[in-house]
Design a protein around this motif. Structure first.
Motif, PDB file in Angstrom:
ATOM      1  N   ALA A   1       1.026  -1.066   0.063  1.00 57.36           N
ATOM      2  CA  ALA A   1      -0.165   0.152   0.080  1.00 57.36           C
ATOM      3  C   ALA A   1       0.883   1.239  -0.050  1.00 57.36           C
ATOM      4  O   ALA A   1       0.341   2.076  -0.656  1.00 57.36           O
ATOM      5  CB  ALA A   1      -1.000  -0.041   1.067  1.00 57.36           C
ATOM      6  N   HIS A   2       1.886   1.303   0.825  1.00 54.96           N
ATOM      7  CA  HIS A   2       2.635   2.381   0.798  1.00 54.96           C
ATOM      8  C   HIS A   2       3.579   2.510  -0.502  1.00 54.96           C
ATOM      9  O   HIS A   2       3.476   3.883  -0.791  1.00 54.96           O
ATOM     10  CB  HIS A   2       3.808   2.244   1.721  1.00 54.96           C
ATOM     11  CG  HIS A   2       4.805   3.371   2.134  1.00 54.96           C
ATOM     12  ND1 HIS A   2       4.584   4.720   2.437  1.00 54.96           N
ATOM     13  CD2 HIS A   2       6.248   3.375   1.586  1.00 54.96           C
ATOM     14  CE1 HIS A   2       5.472   5.654   2.310  1.00 54.96           C
ATOM     15  NE2 HIS A   2       6.576   4.767   1.928  1.00 54.96           N
ATOM     16  N   LEU A   3       3.979   1.742  -1.129  1.00 51.52           N
ATOM     17  CA  LEU A   3       4.593   1.450  -2.344  1.00 51.52           C
ATOM     18  C   LEU A   3       3.615   2.114  -3.656  1.00 51.52           C
ATOM     19  O   LEU A   3       3.857   3.057  -4.361  1.00 51.52           O
ATOM     20  CB  LEU A   3       5.261   0.338  -2.983  1.00 51.52           C
ATOM     21  CG  LEU A   3       6.337  -0.116  -2.071  1.00 51.52           C
ATOM     22  CD1 LEU A   3       6.700  -1.628  -2.494  1.00 51.52           C
ATOM     23  CD2 LEU A   3       7.562   0.750  -2.329  1.00 51.52           C
ATOM     24  N   TYR A   4       2.297   1.638  -3.357  1.00 46.18           N
ATOM     25  CA  TYR A   4       1.352   2.349  -4.504  1.00 46.18           C
ATOM     26  C   TYR A   4       1.137   3.641  -4.105  1.00 46.18           C
ATOM     27  O   TYR A   4       0.898   4.383  -4.974  1.00 46.18           O
ATOM     28  CB  TYR A   4      -0.137   1.382  -4.165  1.00 46.18           C
ATOM     29  CG  TYR A   4      -1.237   2.084  -4.964  1.00 46.18           C
ATOM     30  CD1 TYR A   4      -1.234   1.679  -6.425  1.00 46.18           C
ATOM     31  CD2 TYR A   4      -1.989   2.849  -4.394  1.00 46.18           C
ATOM     32  CE1 TYR A   4      -2.151   2.296  -7.245  1.00 46.18           C
ATOM     33  CE2 TYR A   4      -2.961   3.184  -5.226  1.00 46.18           C
ATOM     34  CZ  TYR A   4      -3.285   3.114  -6.524  1.00 46.18           C
ATOM     35  OH  TYR A   4      -4.113   3.489  -7.345  1.00 46.18           O
ATOM     36  N   TRP A   5       0.896   4.194  -2.827  1.00 51.78           N
ATOM     37  CA  TRP A   5       0.737   5.518  -2.431  1.00 51.78           C
ATOM     38  C   TRP A   5       1.784   6.513  -2.902  1.00 51.78           C
ATOM     39  O   TRP A   5       1.499   7.624  -3.389  1.00 51.78           O
ATOM     40  CB  TRP A   5       0.505   5.734  -1.126  1.00 51.78           C
ATOM     41  CG  TRP A   5       0.221   7.238  -0.612  1.00 51.78           C
ATOM     42  CD1 TRP A   5      -0.909   7.771  -0.567  1.00 51.78           C
ATOM     43  CD2 TRP A   5       1.320   7.941  -0.211  1.00 51.78           C
ATOM     44  NE1 TRP A   5      -0.760   8.925  -0.400  1.00 51.78           N
ATOM     45  CE2 TRP A   5       0.642   9.261   0.097  1.00 51.78           C
ATOM     46  CE3 TRP A   5       2.619   7.955  -0.023  1.00 51.78           C
ATOM     47  CZ2 TRP A   5       1.394  10.383   0.767  1.00 51.78           C
ATOM     48  CZ3 TRP A   5       3.190   8.947   0.683  1.00 51.78           C
ATOM     49  CH2 TRP A   5       2.632  10.289   0.723  1.00 51.78           C
ATOM     50  N   THR A   6       3.005   5.874  -2.848  1.00 54.08           N
ATOM     51  CA  THR A   6       4.304   6.931  -3.204  1.00 54.08           C
ATOM     52  C   THR A   6       4.337   6.876  -4.722  1.00 54.08           C
ATOM     53  O   THR A   6       4.295   7.912  -5.184  1.00 54.08           O
ATOM     54  CB  THR A   6       5.486   6.094  -2.777  1.00 54.08           C
ATOM     55  OG1 THR A   6       5.505   5.835  -1.140  1.00 54.08           O
ATOM     56  CG2 THR A   6       6.808   6.823  -3.035  1.00 54.08           C
ATOM     57  N   THR A   7       4.048   5.864  -5.382  1.00 49.63           N
ATOM     58  CA  THR A   7       4.028   5.958  -7.008  1.00 49.63           C
ATOM     59  C   THR A   7       2.939   6.922  -7.347  1.00 49.63           C
ATOM     60  O   THR A   7       3.033   7.679  -8.459  1.00 49.63           O
ATOM     61  CB  THR A   7       4.099   4.738  -7.762  1.00 49.63           C
ATOM     62  OG1 THR A   7       2.931   3.927  -7.251  1.00 49.63           O
ATOM     63  CG2 THR A   7       5.566   4.020  -7.310  1.00 49.63           C
ATOM     64  N   ASP A   8       1.640   6.517  -7.019  1.00 50.86           N
ATOM     65  CA  ASP A   8       0.583   7.542  -7.310  1.00 50.86           C
ATOM     66  C   ASP A   8       0.543   8.918  -6.961  1.00 50.86           C
ATOM     67  O   ASP A   8       0.381   9.831  -7.761  1.00 50.86           O
ATOM     68  CB  ASP A   8      -0.574   6.985  -6.697  1.00 50.86           C
ATOM     69  CG  ASP A   8      -2.063   7.603  -7.123  1.00 50.86           C
ATOM     70  OD1 ASP A   8      -2.183   7.631  -8.232  1.00 50.86           O
ATOM     71  OD2 ASP A   8      -2.764   7.924  -6.257  1.00 50.86           O
ATOM     72  N   HIS A   9       1.313   9.238  -5.689  1.00 49.03           N
ATOM     73  CA  HIS A   9       1.724  10.260  -5.500  1.00 49.03           C
ATOM     74  C   HIS A   9       2.681  11.172  -6.142  1.00 49.03           C
ATOM     75  O   HIS A   9       2.182  12.355  -6.593  1.00 49.03           O
ATOM     76  CB  HIS A   9       2.007  10.486  -3.851  1.00 49.03           C
ATOM     77  CG  HIS A   9       2.056  11.865  -3.059  1.00 49.03           C
ATOM     78  ND1 HIS A   9       1.172  12.519  -3.006  1.00 49.03           N
ATOM     79  CD2 HIS A   9       3.220  12.588  -3.095  1.00 49.03           C
ATOM     80  CE1 HIS A   9       1.701  13.985  -2.647  1.00 49.03           C
ATOM     81  NE2 HIS A   9       2.990  13.821  -2.510  1.00 49.03           N
TER      82      HIS A   9
END
Length: 83
Positions: A62-70
């Motif tokens: 979830a953190h990796l997804y949030w970082t790339t999306d951000h």
């Protein structure tokens, strides 16, 4: 599970009445598909590494997804010239 179902259906019913039936059908179908896919996945993960492995992996994903999306959203924003 019941709370997630109720909150999801509540959100669907707040949308326009024209799309309510179609969205509700899609929501329930995806809820059932998620349960059918998640049950064997949870069993395999528990057998392979226990719940600790899954508990560590999901927040990381979830953190990796949030970082790339951000980062993608920040790159897509038009920049204004500063005065």
């Amino acid at each position: 599970m019941q709370t997630a179902l109720i909150l999801g259906r509540h959100t669907v019913h707040q949308l326009g009445p024209a799309a309510r039936a179609r969205l509700n059908s899609t929501f329930i179908a995806m809820f059932c598909v998620g349960g059918a896919v998640g049950s064997p996945f949870g069993s395999v993960v528990h057998h392979a590494g226990g719940w600790t492995a899954l508990g560590a992996a999901l927040p990381l994903i979830a953190h990796l997804y949030w970082t790339t999306d951000h980062q993608q959203r920040a790159a897509a924003k038009p920049r204004t010239a500063s005065l």
